[in-house]
Design an enzyme around this catalytic site. Structure first.
Site, mmCIF file in Angstrom:
data_model
loop_
_atom_site.group_PDB
_atom_site.id
_atom_site.type_symbol
_atom_site.label_atom_id
_atom_site.label_comp_id
_atom_site.label_asym_id
_atom_site.label_seq_id
_atom_site.Cartn_x
_atom_site.Cartn_y
_atom_site.Cartn_z
ATOM 1 N N ASP A 67 0.714 -1.200 -0.052
ATOM 2 C CA ASP A 67 -0.150 -0.209 -0.116
ATOM 3 C C ASP A 67 0.852 1.000 -0.186
ATOM 4 O OD1 ASP A 67 1.012 -0.500 2.406
ATOM 5 O OD2 ASP A 67 -1.111 -0.703 3.359
ATOM 6 N N ASP A 136 -7.297 -2.735 13.948
ATOM 7 C CA ASP A 136 -8.913 -3.089 13.733
ATOM 8 C C ASP A 136 -8.846 -4.379 12.540
ATOM 9 O OD1 ASP A 136 -7.687 -2.037 11.154
ATOM 10 O OD2 ASP A 136 -9.409 -0.624 10.936
ATOM 11 N N HIS A 138 -7.146 -4.949 10.195
ATOM 12 C CA HIS A 138 -6.749 -4.786 8.661
ATOM 13 C C HIS A 138 -5.407 -5.299 8.125
ATOM 14 C CE1 HIS A 138 -5.037 -0.497 9.388
ATOM 15 N NE2 HIS A 138 -3.884 -1.328 9.032
ATOM 16 N N GLU A 143 -9.527 -1.699 5.264
ATOM 17 C CA GLU A 143 -10.236 -1.413 6.517
ATOM 18 C C GLU A 143 -11.669 -2.418 6.749
ATOM 19 O OE1 GLU A 143 -8.491 -0.158 8.431
ATOM 20 O OE2 GLU A 143 -8.212 2.032 8.264
HETATM 21 C C1 GLP Z 1 -0.498 0.138 8.576
HETATM 22 C C2 GLP Z 1 -0.060 -0.796 7.336
HETATM 23 C C3 GLP Z 1 -0.450 -2.104 7.512
HETATM 24 C C4 GLP Z 1 0.398 -2.673 8.780
HETATM 25 C C5 GLP Z 1 -0.206 -1.992 10.032
HETATM 26 C C6 GLP Z 1 0.539 -2.392 11.279
HETATM 27 O O1 GLP Z 1 -1.663 0.275 8.575
HETATM 28 N N1 GLP Z 1 -0.686 -0.392 6.092
HETATM 29 O O2 GLP Z 1 0.063 -3.219 6.576
HETATM 30 O O3 GLP Z 1 0.373 -4.103 8.903
HETATM 31 O O4 GLP Z 1 -0.044 -0.450 9.799
HETATM 32 O O5 GLP Z 1 1.404 -1.476 11.612
HETATM 33 P P1 GLP Z 1 2.369 -1.703 12.894
HETATM 34 O O6 GLP Z 1 3.459 -2.575 12.549
HETATM 35 O O7 GLP Z 1 3.264 -0.524 13.175
HETATM 36 O O8 GLP Z 1 1.554 -2.070 14.148
#
Ligand code: GLP
Length: 263
Positions: A67, A136, A138, A143
């Site tokens: 993304d 959440d 995702h 989402e």
């Molecule tokens: C973002 C990314 C996800 C990732 C998530 C969790 O939203 N788009 O791909 O898994 O963050 O991030 P963290 O590892 O900082 O908890």
């Protein structure tokens, strides 16, 4: 789906890095799907380290990131392009032309999403997809309520995600409201998925994703439909899992994991 529980975040990240290194060694032309977020930082550190100490060769590897934020340019410090260049691509021998991330600045966003999806197909699909999980549930930026067969498209971020990613931007108001993300369907098409989840803050959502019903409200739960998905977590994130004993038994007894048990 298989679940591997490691003692701590560092051991979990190490296992993920070793699996990726093995994949690249077995197939130097591998197409890797990559993820961002704090959880992945250690994995990239270990891959960089492995490149220097073990000579992991990324020269023929192609990568596709999950993304990118809409409205952030590649040189914006908070863009995922910049994250990847800083933490991985700039520190290994990958050909930058083989690193693909959606262009969040594209004038025609739907066309950019279509182009990205086609590019993935053009190289023959993703061999190994790395994933984290949002609070959440995702994956990528899929989402809640994302269609389980969705492909790359623009998604509006939830207020929770904006809050969660706020510290990285200094303030939630600075977080872009939309992102381009591979779809849940795109992720389900990959040959193998590795989801890394660490920390007690993820314990509740991890249990829902792995052991709860498949639901578009928790898009990571769609991974239950994936033919080869390995979830690697630490003890803290595994705290709420009901099947812990069984998952441990599999890791200790299945021949596939023999080399990794000795670590
Ligand atoms: C973002 C990314 C996800 C990732 C998530 C969790 O939203 N788009 O791909 O898994 O963050 O991030 P963290 O590892 O900082 O908890």
């Amino acid at each position: 789906m298989e679940v591997i529980i490691q003692g701590d975040a560092s051991a979990a990240a190490r296992l993920v890095a070793l699996i990726i290194e093995k994949q690249v060694k077995l197939n130097p032309y591998s197409v890797l799907g990559l993820a961002t977020g704090r959880t992945m930082e250690m994995v990239y550190e270990m891959l960089v380290n492995g490149h220097h100490t073990k000579g992991t060769d990324f020269s023929l590897v192609r990568t596709f990131n999950l993304d990118e934020y809409v409205g952030l340019s590649a040189d914006d410090a908070n863009s995922y392009r910049s994250y990847m260049n800083r933490r991985l691509f700039g520190k290994i021998n990958i050909d930058m032309r083989n690193t693909f991330i959606p262009n969040g600045m594209a004038a025609d966003l739907p066309a950019e999403c279509l182009r990205y999806e086609r590019q993935i197909r053009h190289v023959g699909g993703i061999d190994m997809q790395l994933l984290g999980i949002g609070q959440d549930g995702h994956i990528g930026f899929n989402e809640p309520l994302s269609a389980l067969r969705s492909v790359t498209r623009v998604k509006a971020l939830t207020p929770d995600t904006i809050r969660q990613n706020g510290p990285l931007f200094g303030h939630p108001d600075m977080v872009p409201r939309r992102a381009i993300t591979m779809g849940v369907g795109t992720i389900l098409e990959t040959s193998r998925c590795l989801m890394l989840v660490t920390g007690m803050g993820k314990a509740e959502i991890l249990q829902k994703a792995i052991e709860g019903p498949i639901s578009s409200m928790v898009t990571a739960s769609a991974l239950q439909l994936h033919p080869h998905c390995t979830v690697i977590c630490d003890e803290a994130a595994a705290a709420n899992l009901d099947g812990k004993d069984y998952y441990r038994w599999i890791f200790m007894n299945e021949p596939e994991w023999e080399d990794y048990r000795k670590l």
